[in-house]
Design a protein around this motif. Structure first.
Motif, PDB file in Angstrom:
ATOM      1  N   GLY A   4       3.105   0.209  -6.473  1.00  0.00           N
ATOM      2  CA  GLY A   4       3.477   0.092  -5.038  1.00  0.00           C
ATOM      3  C   GLY A   4       5.142   0.212  -5.048  1.00  0.00           C
ATOM      4  O   GLY A   4       5.779   0.557  -6.279  1.00  0.00           O
ATOM      5  N   PRO A   5       5.978   0.173  -3.978  1.00  0.00           N
ATOM      6  CA  PRO A   5       4.943  -0.176  -2.661  1.00  0.00           C
ATOM      7  C   PRO A   5       4.411   0.812  -1.810  1.00  0.00           C
ATOM      8  O   PRO A   5       4.596   1.957  -2.025  1.00  0.00           O
ATOM      9  CB  PRO A   5       6.358  -0.823  -1.893  1.00  0.00           C
ATOM     10  CG  PRO A   5       7.479  -0.034  -2.387  1.00  0.00           C
ATOM     11  CD  PRO A   5       7.332   0.201  -3.755  1.00  0.00           C
ATOM     12  N   TYR A  58       8.593   3.649   0.360  1.00  0.00           N
ATOM     13  CA  TYR A  58       7.417   3.522  -0.205  1.00  0.00           C
ATOM     14  C   TYR A  58       6.922   4.801  -1.160  1.00  0.00           C
ATOM     15  O   TYR A  58       7.523   6.040  -1.120  1.00  0.00           O
ATOM     16  CB  TYR A  58       6.412   3.570   1.127  1.00  0.00           C
ATOM     17  CG  TYR A  58       6.191   2.401   1.935  1.00  0.00           C
ATOM     18  CD1 TYR A  58       5.670   1.111   1.423  1.00  0.00           C
ATOM     19  CD2 TYR A  58       7.181   2.418   2.880  1.00  0.00           C
ATOM     20  CE1 TYR A  58       6.120  -0.060   1.954  1.00  0.00           C
ATOM     21  CE2 TYR A  58       7.483   1.049   3.829  1.00  0.00           C
ATOM     22  CZ  TYR A  58       6.785  -0.049   3.294  1.00  0.00           C
ATOM     23  OH  TYR A  58       6.507  -1.254   3.827  1.00  0.00           O
ATOM     24  N   TRP A  88      -2.656  -1.348  -5.523  1.00  0.00           N
ATOM     25  CA  TRP A  88      -1.495  -0.973  -4.921  1.00  0.00           C
ATOM     26  C   TRP A  88      -1.330  -2.431  -4.300  1.00  0.00           C
ATOM     27  O   TRP A  88      -2.220  -2.838  -3.642  1.00  0.00           O
ATOM     28  CB  TRP A  88      -1.500  -0.010  -4.021  1.00  0.00           C
ATOM     29  CG  TRP A  88      -1.469   1.515  -4.742  1.00  0.00           C
ATOM     30  CD1 TRP A  88      -2.436   2.183  -5.364  1.00  0.00           C
ATOM     31  CD2 TRP A  88      -0.292   2.274  -4.940  1.00  0.00           C
ATOM     32  NE1 TRP A  88      -2.041   3.357  -5.918  1.00  0.00           N
ATOM     33  CE2 TRP A  88      -0.729   3.551  -5.758  1.00  0.00           C
ATOM     34  CE3 TRP A  88       0.855   2.180  -4.662  1.00  0.00           C
ATOM     35  CZ2 TRP A  88       0.298   4.523  -5.939  1.00  0.00           C
ATOM     36  CZ3 TRP A  88       2.075   3.290  -4.654  1.00  0.00           C
ATOM     37  CH2 TRP A  88       1.483   4.442  -5.517  1.00  0.00           C
ATOM     38  N   VAL A 115      -0.162  -3.094  -0.882  1.00  0.00           N
ATOM     39  CA  VAL A 115       0.384  -2.287   0.459  1.00  0.00           C
ATOM     40  C   VAL A 115       0.625  -3.281   1.614  1.00  0.00           C
ATOM     41  O   VAL A 115      -0.049  -4.162   1.903  1.00  0.00           O
ATOM     42  CB  VAL A 115      -1.147  -1.782   0.843  1.00  0.00           C
ATOM     43  CG1 VAL A 115      -1.317  -0.860   1.977  1.00  0.00           C
ATOM     44  CG2 VAL A 115      -1.764  -0.769  -0.292  1.00  0.00           C
TER      45      VAL A 115
END
Length: 350
Positions: free
Chosen positions: A6-7, A36, A296, A298
């Motif tokens: 991530g992010p 991101y 991940w 999220v």
């Protein structure tokens, strides 16, 4: 242990009619600019991802992935939340959920359900073709109107609802197995799978299908007053997705869990941007890391107060600050000694 990826950002709440939110190129550039590294992609808007073309054209898939990578983000997973919702709809919700289906199918629950099942199946196949091994969805709901046990439910009503729900999802779970894709049900109020007990009721009816997994979102557990940390302990082997969404629950003498029919800003329980609510994300990230979660983190923006673009930018930093880079060795390895059987025997008095 593993370092969580991530992010990433779930795009559903950001797709819109103006640039940069109205195109795949624009929204991925914007997400990368926010900080991101990945995006979770809804499959209900062909401007972002055309499921039919993605299932038929390698060139389209290559272009789709190529634009994302060129703009600096990976595609983490696909989402079929809206289509999954339509796999099972109680008649009380027909009008409300008709908006999720194409106009030609509205007012025709059977045709709407068939379309939804086909959409979920397409998304499973496209996930495999894109090299993805998990997909987010909702379960839909037949029993939700009967959540509160008054008036008394007819004997067998809940059992029949879950039997039917499992029968509708079993072929999709089998298709997911054929394609090597986990279906991750977001455990969410409004769905028949809204807590651990209901997830287990479903799991029993699909014979513990290994492709039936969870999307873990602690915000929904705060609003239900469920222990969201123990939930990880119990279901760690089924948690395959993670939404970073915060919430707060502040009951008063006038309202509690049910919210008194108030809007989101006026409810005792409401969603907040990451870090603005009551979820102990330090503990959440620690537990998921300890148990080897390999997916991940999220961000799903749903806040009753904050502007979405501010929430998105703050969310990227929040996740980055909470991801735990796992240690390659124990902190006290500096004091370790070599194996010496004679010393062990002496220490034990043998």
């Amino acid at each position: 242990m593993r370092t969580i990826k991530g992010p990433a950002l779930f795009l559903a709440q950001f797709i819109g009619e103006t640039a940069p939110f109205d195109s795949w190129d624009g929204i991925t550039r914007w997400a990368a600019d926010c900080g991101y590294l990945g995006v979770q992609v809804p499959t209900s808007d062909p401007r972002i991802l055309d499921l039919a073309r993605a299932g038929e054209s390698q060139d389209y898939r290559d272009e789709f992935l190529g634009i994302a990578r060129q703009n600096g983000v990976d595609v983490t997973e696909l989402s079929t939340h809206l289509q999954g919702q339509l796999v099972a709809v109680h008649p009380a919700y027909d009008a409300g959920f008709d908006a999720f289906a194409p106009p030609a199918l509205r007012g025709n629950p059977r045709a709407r359900q068939e379309w939804a099942v086909d959409q979920v199946a397409r998304a499973i196949r496209v996930s495999r073709l894109l090299g993805l091994d998990r997909m987010a969805t909702f379960s839909g709901a037949l029993a939700w109107p009967y959540l509160y046990p008054w008036p008394q439910r007819a004997p067998g009503l809940i059992e029949a609802a879950f039997d039917t729900l499992a029968a509708r999802w079993r072929p999709l779970l089998d298709l997911a197995e054929e394609n090597g894709v986990d279906l991750c049900y977001e455990i969410h109020p409004g769905e028949d799978l809204h807590d651990g007990v209901t997830f287990e009721m479903f799991l029993d009816r699909v014979d513990g299908h290994r492709r039936a997994n969870m999307l873990y979102d602690p915000s929904h557990y705060v609003l239900q007053q469920l222990d969201y940390l123990q939930n990880i302990d119990i279901y760690r082997d089924r948690i395959r997705m993670f939404h970073v969404k915060d919430a707060e629950f502040r009951p008063t003498g006038r309202q509690g869990v049910y919210g008194g029919y108030q809007g989101w800003a006026e409810r005792a329980g409401r969603f907040r941007s990451p870090g603005d609510g009551q979820v102990d994300f330090g503990a959440v990230f620690s537990k998921l890391t300890q148990y080897g979660f390999d997916g991940w983190a999220v961000v799903e923006w749903e806040c009753a107060l904050k502007h979405p673009e501010d929430g998105a930018r703050e969310g990227a930093r929040f996740v980055r600050d909470h991801i735990i880079r796992v240690t390659p060795h124990a902190f006290d390895d500096f004091a370790a000694s070599r194996v010496d059987r004679a010393a062990i025997d002496r220490a034990l008095g043998l």
